[in-house]
Design an enzyme around this catalytic site. Structure first.
Site, PDB file in Angstrom:
ATOM      1  N   HIS A 125      18.144  13.487  61.112  1.00 25.05           N
ATOM      2  CA  HIS A 125      18.593  14.314  62.241  1.00 25.05           C
ATOM      3  C   HIS A 125      19.122  13.415  63.355  1.00 25.05           C
ATOM      4  O   HIS A 125      18.559  12.366  63.641  1.00 25.05           O
ATOM      5  CB  HIS A 125      17.443  15.178  62.766  1.00 25.05           C
ATOM      6  CG  HIS A 125      17.083  16.288  61.837  1.00 25.05           C
ATOM      7  ND1 HIS A 125      17.664  17.530  61.912  1.00 25.05           N
ATOM      8  CD2 HIS A 125      16.233  16.334  60.795  1.00 25.05           C
ATOM      9  CE1 HIS A 125      17.171  18.299  60.968  1.00 25.05           C
ATOM     10  NE2 HIS A 125      16.297  17.595  60.267  1.00 25.05           N
ATOM     11  N   THR A 177      12.916   0.906  54.104  1.00 21.43           N
ATOM     12  CA  THR A 177      13.988   1.079  55.088  1.00 21.43           C
ATOM     13  C   THR A 177      15.219   0.244  54.771  1.00 21.43           C
ATOM     14  O   THR A 177      16.267   0.447  55.371  1.00 21.43           O
ATOM     15  CB  THR A 177      13.492   0.702  56.499  1.00 21.43           C
ATOM     16  OG1 THR A 177      13.105  -0.676  56.495  1.00 21.43           O
ATOM     17  CG2 THR A 177      12.309   1.563  56.920  1.00 21.43           C
ATOM     18  N   LYS A 178      15.072  -0.727  53.834  1.00 17.41           N
ATOM     19  CA  LYS A 178      16.171  -1.640  53.496  1.00 17.41           C
ATOM     20  C   LYS A 178      16.299  -1.739  51.982  1.00 17.41           C
ATOM     21  O   LYS A 178      15.355  -1.451  51.241  1.00 17.41           O
ATOM     22  CB  LYS A 178      15.906  -3.030  54.072  1.00 17.41           C
ATOM     23  CG  LYS A 178      15.891  -3.071  55.587  1.00 17.41           C
ATOM     24  CD  LYS A 178      15.618  -4.465  56.088  1.00 17.41           C
ATOM     25  CE  LYS A 178      15.584  -4.459  57.615  1.00 17.41           C
ATOM     26  NZ  LYS A 178      15.168  -5.734  58.168  1.00 17.41           N
ATOM     27  N   LYS A 195       6.769  -9.994  45.976  1.00 12.12           N
ATOM     28  CA  LYS A 195       7.091 -11.043  44.996  1.00 12.12           C
ATOM     29  C   LYS A 195       8.202 -10.543  44.081  1.00 12.12           C
ATOM     30  O   LYS A 195       8.479  -9.359  43.992  1.00 12.12           O
ATOM     31  CB  LYS A 195       5.858 -11.441  44.185  1.00 12.12           C
ATOM     32  CG  LYS A 195       5.334 -10.352  43.280  1.00 12.12           C
ATOM     33  CD  LYS A 195       4.147 -10.896  42.452  1.00 12.12           C
ATOM     34  CE  LYS A 195       3.628  -9.841  41.507  1.00 12.12           C
ATOM     35  NZ  LYS A 195       2.542 -10.356  40.665  1.00 12.12           N
TER      36      LYS A 195
END
Length: 197
Positions: A125, A177-178, A195
């Site tokens: 949003h 998030t990545k 790892k």
């Protein structure tokens, strides 16, 4: 296929017609297809041979977006699958675990296992304009891509725009998030590389 694309382009050029069709297809209050559209879902959803969607799954899949479930794939009980703002493609031999939420556009590969309570969302949003309420500012989408042979642990969250490579593990409770490179184990909030595997 070209006919479908022509129809989609025509609707983009006619916003009034698009709003009218959207009203006929989607229940605006409930943000899901109307009951008579849901009855027709088996006609426009692609479900591969020997795939299964449990009866309790909430399939918010209007016909103007693509839903594809590959061969021998399963969507378990109490999931919510929503392609109203983007296509959802799920590969072969993939298991979507109990109580998952998937909001498109999302592409999930083959031989993927999602544990319980996983959220994968390509939708966000908008909230930048402080003079307007958040619900007045609309949404954005960034596709999520999950490669083949991936295991995502219970209650993990994969956020918009993320690509998870092949042969990866996302630890339970992680917030991704990545992008995650191939052959990686990630975990934490926000998720970080633990790892190479």
């Amino acid at each position: 296929m070209k006919d479908k694309e022509g129809i989609r382009e025509g609707l983009k050029n006619s916003p009034r017609l698009k709003r009218w069709l959207d009203y006929l297809i989607m229940n605006q209050r409930d943000a899901r297809p109307r009951w008579y559209i849901r009855l027709l879902a088996p006609l426009y959803q692609h479900r591969g041979r020997d795939s299964k969607i449990y009866w309790s799954v909430r399939m918010d899949t209007p016909p103007y977006r693509r839903f594809f479930l590959g061969r021998k794939s399963v969507i378990e009980s109490y999931c919510c699958v929503n392609n109203a703002v983007g296509d959802i493609v799920i590969g072969d031999h993939t298991r979507i675990g109990i109580h998952n939420t998937i909001i498109g556009p999302v592409c999930i590969g083959s031989h993927v296992n999602l544990a319980q309570g996983v959220t994968i969302t390509a939708l966000n949003h908008r909230f930048e304009d402080t003079t307007k309420r958040i619900d007045e500012q609309g949404i954005t989408t960034k596709p999520v891509v999950i490669g083949d042979d991936v295991w995502i642990g219970a209650n993990a969250v994969v956020l918009p725009g993320v690509t998870i490579g092949n042969h990866c593990v996302v630890a339970a409770g992680a917030v991704v998030t990545k992008d995650v490179p191939d052959n990686s184990l990630v975990g934490g909030v926000p998720a970080k590389l633990i790892k190479q595997i």
